[in-house]
Design a protein around this motif. Structure first.
Motif, PDB file in Angstrom:
ATOM      1  N   GLU A  30     -19.151   9.367 -18.989  1.00  0.00           N
ATOM      2  CA  GLU A  30     -19.705   7.945 -19.561  1.00  0.00           C
ATOM      3  C   GLU A  30     -19.263   8.231 -21.005  1.00  0.00           C
ATOM      4  O   GLU A  30     -18.825   7.015 -21.759  1.00  0.00           O
ATOM      5  N   ALA A  31     -19.545   9.402 -21.754  1.00  0.00           N
ATOM      6  CA  ALA A  31     -19.374   9.395 -23.103  1.00  0.00           C
ATOM      7  C   ALA A  31     -18.015   9.172 -23.516  1.00  0.00           C
ATOM      8  O   ALA A  31     -17.569   8.686 -24.450  1.00  0.00           O
ATOM      9  N   SER A  34     -16.655   5.596 -23.179  1.00  0.00           N
ATOM     10  CA  SER A  34     -17.271   4.724 -24.386  1.00  0.00           C
ATOM     11  C   SER A  34     -16.492   4.977 -25.542  1.00  0.00           C
ATOM     12  O   SER A  34     -16.477   4.076 -26.352  1.00  0.00           O
ATOM     13  N   ARG A  35     -15.718   6.209 -25.627  1.00  0.00           N
ATOM     14  CA  ARG A  35     -14.986   6.635 -26.923  1.00  0.00           C
ATOM     15  C   ARG A  35     -13.417   5.778 -26.904  1.00  0.00           C
ATOM     16  O   ARG A  35     -12.758   6.348 -28.012  1.00  0.00           O
ATOM     17  N   ARG A  71     -12.030   1.849 -14.381  1.00  0.00           N
ATOM     18  CA  ARG A  71     -12.571   1.851 -15.854  1.00  0.00           C
ATOM     19  C   ARG A  71     -11.310   2.520 -16.756  1.00  0.00           C
ATOM     20  O   ARG A  71     -11.087   2.091 -17.917  1.00  0.00           O
ATOM     21  N   SER A 213     -12.942  10.421 -30.406  1.00  0.00           N
ATOM     22  CA  SER A 213     -12.792   9.134 -30.955  1.00  0.00           C
ATOM     23  C   SER A 213     -11.685   9.456 -31.888  1.00  0.00           C
ATOM     24  O   SER A 213     -10.895   8.340 -32.220  1.00  0.00           O
TER      25      SER A 213
END
Length: 288
Positions: A30-31, A34-35, A71, A213
């Protein structure tokens, strides 16, 4: 299959007793999504695929697929000591919903180039999924020679090569080869700006576990032609990248996971964990 951008070869989190940390795997998945990463490579070298039994492998693949399918792009590592083993893993990946495969030549057996070609050709014929070849002679013991790459690129579902030789002269030769429907992916954590400058549109990097990121930002800057920004970000993370490339790569990918803020746990044998002092010195290099 979209593989343009940052694809992270996911570490496999373990508990201190070396059992699978499934909740941690889900959290990390998930992390990373999200980045802004493009995709995840599951059960690759950084994921310690060789240290997983078959039940654990299926659990890791299915856990990530349930969370991430639809996703981000999902690619399964299917390396095996034999061609038939890789075919079985390709079949498993398709059944679990993966969109693509990543495959090196078989380690240990040291096939000649005829054997390398036959290996990829047979695996490709066994699956409808697109295959990214993986050239990493330091790990495998042999190289996929450029003439072999050119021949294999003619096979419809062999779509790219992750180039991890560290030899940018070789990479530049591949990047300037006029392939049709075939791409060269950066597989060297310290060379992405060079790859992007010469037209590569993808970076598969274990350091993406540490700097997702930042690596997305480097990619975006390069695509916008902002080479100064791409170089600046790379300079900011270079000390960590250099340390990882200098040794204990998998251990450092785990120790530094998500800018050093995520506990990915220990590594399994035959790898050994870093001494606490070395680990602490590495983590200090990471700037939040």
């Amino acid at each position: 299959m979209n593989f343009h951008g940052i694809l992270v070869p996911l570490v496999t989190p373990f508990h201190d007793d070396l059992s699978l940390n499934i909740s941690g795997l889900a959290e990390l998945t998930e992390a990373l999504i999200s980045r802004g990463v493009t995709g995840l490579v599951v059960c690759g070298t950084t994921g310690e695929y060789y240290a997983l039994n078959e039940t654990e492998r299926a659990t890791v693949l299915s856990t990530v697929s349930k969370i991430a399918k639809g996703r981000v792009t999902l690619i399964a590592g299917i390396n095996d000591l034999s061609t038939e083993g890789a075919i079985a893993r390709a079949r498993q990946a398709k059944e679990l919903g993966y969109e693509g495969l990543m495959l090196s030549p078989p380690p240990y057996s040291l096939p000649d180039q005829q054997g390398v070609y036959a290996h990829y050709k047979k695996v490709a014929a066994s699956t409808p999924l697109p295959i990214i070849m993986y050239n990493f002679p330091a790990r495998i013991g042999i190289e996929i020679e450029i003439d072999t790459v050119i021949k294999l690129a003619e096979i419809e579902n062999i779509v790219a090569i992750k180039e991890s030789s560290g030899n940018f002269s070789r990479a530049l030769h591949l990047l300037q080869t006029p392939f049709k429907n075939f791409e060269v992916i950066c597989g060297c954590d310290d060379q992405p700006v060079d790859f992007f400058f010469w037209g590569s549109k993808s970076w598969i990097a274990g350091a993406g576990n540490v700097f997702p990121s930042e690596q997305v930002a480097i990619y975006n800057a390069a695509q916008a032609g902002d080479w100064q920004k791409a170089k600046q970000i790379m300079s900011e993370i270079y000390a960590v990248i250099y340390s990882m490339e200098s040794g204990d790569y998998n251990q450092k990918a785990k120790a530094g996971c998500l800018n050093g803020k995520f506990n990915a746990g220990p590594v399994r044998l035959p790898l050994t964990n870093m001494e606490p002092q070395i680990r602490n010195e590495f983590v200090k290099l990471i700037k939040p």
